[in-house]
Motif scaffolding. Structure first.
Motif, mmCIF file in Angstrom:
data_model
loop_
_atom_site.group_PDB
_atom_site.id
_atom_site.type_symbol
_atom_site.label_atom_id
_atom_site.label_comp_id
_atom_site.label_asym_id
_atom_site.label_seq_id
_atom_site.Cartn_x
_atom_site.Cartn_y
_atom_site.Cartn_z
ATOM 1 N N LEU A 59 0.807 -1.223 0.000
ATOM 2 C CA LEU A 59 0.000 0.000 0.000
ATOM 3 C C LEU A 59 0.840 1.274 0.000
ATOM 4 C CD1 LEU A 59 -2.847 -1.007 2.467
ATOM 5 C CD2 LEU A 59 -2.797 -1.167 -0.028
ATOM 6 N N GLY A 60 2.106 1.145 -0.247
ATOM 7 C CA GLY A 60 2.966 2.322 -0.272
ATOM 8 C C GLY A 60 4.276 2.029 -0.964
ATOM 9 N N ASP A 61 5.270 2.789 -0.608
ATOM 10 C CA ASP A 61 6.602 2.666 -1.180
ATOM 11 C C ASP A 61 7.510 1.981 -0.158
ATOM 12 O OD1 ASP A 61 9.033 2.957 -2.421
ATOM 13 O OD2 ASP A 61 8.980 5.143 -2.518
ATOM 14 N N PRO A 62 8.226 0.904 -0.527
ATOM 15 C CA PRO A 62 9.123 0.240 0.418
ATOM 16 C C PRO A 62 10.217 1.167 0.975
ATOM 17 C CG PRO A 62 8.799 -1.134 -1.511
ATOM 18 C CD PRO A 62 8.161 0.187 -1.803
ATOM 19 N N ASN A 63 10.520 2.249 0.266
ATOM 20 C CA ASN A 63 11.511 3.201 0.767
ATOM 21 C C ASN A 63 10.946 4.072 1.889
ATOM 22 O OD1 ASN A 63 13.495 2.344 -1.054
ATOM 23 N ND2 ASN A 63 12.621 3.637 -2.655
ATOM 24 N N THR A 73 -4.219 2.894 -1.415
ATOM 25 C CA THR A 73 -5.017 2.408 -0.291
ATOM 26 C C THR A 73 -6.504 2.457 -0.610
ATOM 27 O OG1 THR A 73 -3.300 3.153 1.246
ATOM 28 C CG2 THR A 73 -5.479 2.724 2.168
ATOM 29 N N VAL A 74 -6.956 3.548 -1.178
ATOM 30 C CA VAL A 74 -8.367 3.661 -1.561
ATOM 31 C C VAL A 74 -8.694 2.627 -2.638
ATOM 32 C CG1 VAL A 74 -10.081 5.177 -2.636
ATOM 33 C CG2 VAL A 74 -8.562 6.063 -0.858
ATOM 34 N N ALA A 75 -7.794 2.412 -3.583
ATOM 35 C CA ALA A 75 -8.009 1.410 -4.628
ATOM 36 C C ALA A 75 -8.043 0.002 -4.047
ATOM 37 C CB ALA A 75 -6.919 1.515 -5.689
ATOM 38 N N PHE A 76 -7.177 -0.282 -3.066
ATOM 39 C CA PHE A 76 -7.144 -1.601 -2.432
ATOM 40 C C PHE A 76 -8.487 -1.918 -1.783
ATOM 41 C CE2 PHE A 76 -6.444 -4.348 1.231
ATOM 42 C CZ PHE A 76 -5.733 -5.396 0.665
ATOM 43 N N LEU A 143 -15.965 2.683 2.689
ATOM 44 C CA LEU A 143 -15.395 2.133 3.913
ATOM 45 C C LEU A 143 -14.035 1.520 3.623
ATOM 46 C CD1 LEU A 143 -18.283 0.323 5.802
ATOM 47 C CD2 LEU A 143 -16.840 2.145 6.678
ATOM 48 N N LEU A 144 -13.087 1.737 4.505
ATOM 49 C CA LEU A 144 -11.752 1.175 4.346
ATOM 50 C C LEU A 144 -11.692 -0.164 5.078
ATOM 51 C CD1 LEU A 144 -9.643 4.428 4.676
ATOM 52 C CD2 LEU A 144 -10.461 3.302 2.607
#
Length: 179
Positions: A59-63, A73-76, A143-144
């Protein structure tokens, strides 16, 4: 000068009896204390892996671990898969790589109004901000929360892993529940 020993047969029998009782206690009760954890060991490891994978990679960047990308996150949680995100798959089990036999529930919660109660979050697309479930602008589709099935009523069989993450410059809790 004759020396006599102070040990008698009775002293030896008492010592051996206490030792055997201690060994019997360990053999009888230690496995019983570990029994509750044997059935949920797989779910514990998997829930922890999924929580770490979501918060540090998918859901983000590993860095920038524990900082979630808002669009991904919204797409997930919205069941879409943009090309810029690190997850693929049409349903939750494919996206987080768990088997179909495991039930899982992923949600974002926080206390945005400081009433000491963490609530499931929604993403308000109009204002592009996080709101608590139950707010007038919170639509069910926003809803998340993503789950494979309803959790059991017996909470003893549910394993929970959580991570504190940042989403839209707000500290929220990512919960992964498995049963």
């Amino acid at each position: 000068m004759r020396r006599s020993r102070a040990q008698t047969t009775i002293d030896f029998a008492i010592g051996a009896g206490v030792f055997l009782l201690a060994v019997a206690f360990v053999v009888a009760f230690i496995p019983g204390m570990l029994d509750p954890y044997e059935g949920i060991q797989r779910e514990t490891v998997t829930a922890d892996r999924v929580a770490t994978q979501l918060s540090t990679d998918l859901l983000g960047d590993p860095n920038e671990p524990y900082t979630l990308d808002t669009d991904c996150t919204v797409a997930f949680f919205g069941d879409t898969s943009p090309t810029t995100c690190r997850f693929t798959g049409s349903d939750l089990t494919e996206r987080i790589s768990v088997g179909d036999t495991q039930s899982v529930d992923v949600m974002l919660v926080a206390d945005l109004d400081d009433d000491d109660a963490a609530t499931t979050l929604c993403w308000d697309t109009d204002s592009e901000s996080l709101v608590e479930e139950g707010a007038a602008v919170c639509d069910v589709d926003e809803l998340l929360v993503e789950q494979t099935s309803d959790p059991p009523t017996d909470t003893g069989s549910v394993v929970v892993a959580h991570r504190i993450v940042s989403l839209a410059n707000t500290d929220v809790t990512l919960l992964v529940r498995m049963w």
